[in-house]
Design a protein around this motif. Structure first.
Motif, short mmCIF file in Angstrom:
data_model
loop_
_atom_site.label_atom_id
_atom_site.label_comp_id
_atom_site.label_asym_id
_atom_site.label_seq_id
_atom_site.Cartn_x
_atom_site.Cartn_y
_atom_site.Cartn_z
N GLY A 49 43.07 34.81 50.91
CA GLY A 49 42.79 36.10 50.29
C GLY A 49 43.39 37.29 51.00
O GLY A 49 42.75 38.35 51.09
N GLU A 74 42.04 33.22 45.99
CA GLU A 74 42.01 34.52 45.32
C GLU A 74 41.26 35.54 46.16
O GLU A 74 41.65 36.70 46.28
CB GLU A 74 41.37 34.40 43.94
CG GLU A 74 41.39 35.69 43.16
CD GLU A 74 40.82 35.54 41.75
OE1 GLU A 74 40.74 36.55 41.05
OE2 GLU A 74 40.46 34.41 41.38
N LYS A 75 40.14 35.10 46.77
CA LYS A 75 39.37 35.94 47.67
C LYS A 75 39.15 35.19 48.97
O LYS A 75 39.14 33.96 49.00
CB LYS A 75 38.01 36.28 47.05
CG LYS A 75 38.10 37.12 45.78
CD LYS A 75 36.72 37.43 45.22
CE LYS A 75 36.80 38.27 43.95
NZ LYS A 75 35.45 38.55 43.40
#
Length: 246
Positions: A49, A74-75
């Motif tokens: 992320g 993604e994070k």
């Protein structure tokens, strides 16, 4: 076939990173230089992320290094989850990990390979004689390693070193929880695997700053320490008698 011979066929190198855009190119070059004449290998980077240009830099480097694979969260999910993601995507039976900040020296990986013997499932790096960190990191490491060693008896002087070599199947068989990467020796020993420690070098960080806080790691580690101790007390290692076909 012995484990050493199996290992020497190929190796996956897993590197978790978060906001390390200025460190990835030089570290990948070092990994490749250290291993290209030693063992066929892949390099698996897990971008946890990042909010800088880490991912874009890694994708551009794939044109130069065909053995480089890039996976992205993604994070941010934390270092343990990033390591586990990399191991799950690794293609080979043995995995070496190192931190993405450049403080671990890839030239030490062949030392870990040479330390493998029958029954060994984890070879861990030991930075205690060469540690290059701030005084608070060194002090917190000494305290954490001392307490952990007395509680868990994991036969390892430096569990915080990111440079490790382990069997992929053994790793994926371990109970998973956040921060588990700091307890790999105890967890491997719990399942009956052997552990070896090898002295390795440690370098100053040249670019950026640590993305996983020292105090946070220390406080969370205390909670996890009791959890791992609980797991150890409930471990059972079966003695397998193989049914041989007449």
């Amino acid at each position: 076939m012995s484990e050493n011979k199996v290992l020497r066929n190929q190796l996956s190198v897993v590197v978790p990173v978060r906001n390390e855009q200025d460190n990835v190119a030089s570290l990948i070059a070092e990994i490749d230089a250290a291993l290209k004449s030693v063992i066929p290998h892949e390099i698996v980077y897990v971008d946890d992320g990042s909010t800088d240009a880490t991912y874009e830099t890694l994708k551009a480097l794939q044109k130069q290094y065909t053995q480089l694979r890039v996976i992205r969260h993604e994070k941010s999910c934390g270092q343990s989850t990033a390591v586990r993601t990399g191991v799950k995507f690794a293609k080979y039976d043995w995995v070496a990990t190192l931190d993405g900040d450049g403080q671990n020296d890839p030239a030490d990986i062949p030392k870990l390979l040479a330390a493998l013997s029958e029954g060994v499932e984890l070879v861990g790096g030991n930075r205690r004689a060469s540690r290059r960190d701030t005084w608070i990191k060194r002090m917190s490491s000494v305290i954490a390693n001392t307490v952990r060693s007395k509680m868990l008896r994991d036969d390892t002087p430096d569990t915080g070193c990111g440079l490790k070599l382990f069997n992929r199947a053994a790793f994926l068989d371990l109970p998973y929880f956040d921060h588990m990467h700091r307890f790999l020796p105890a967890l491997i020993k719990r399942r009956g695997g052997k552990i070896v420690s090898v002295a390795v070098s440690h370098r100053n960080r040249e670019h950026g700053k640590s993305n996983y806080g020292t105090i946070d790691r220390l406080l969370v580690g205390i909670v996890d320490l009791f959890g791992v101790s609980w797991l150890q007390r409930r471990a059972k290692i079966p003695q397998i008698i193989e049914d041989k076909v007449a």
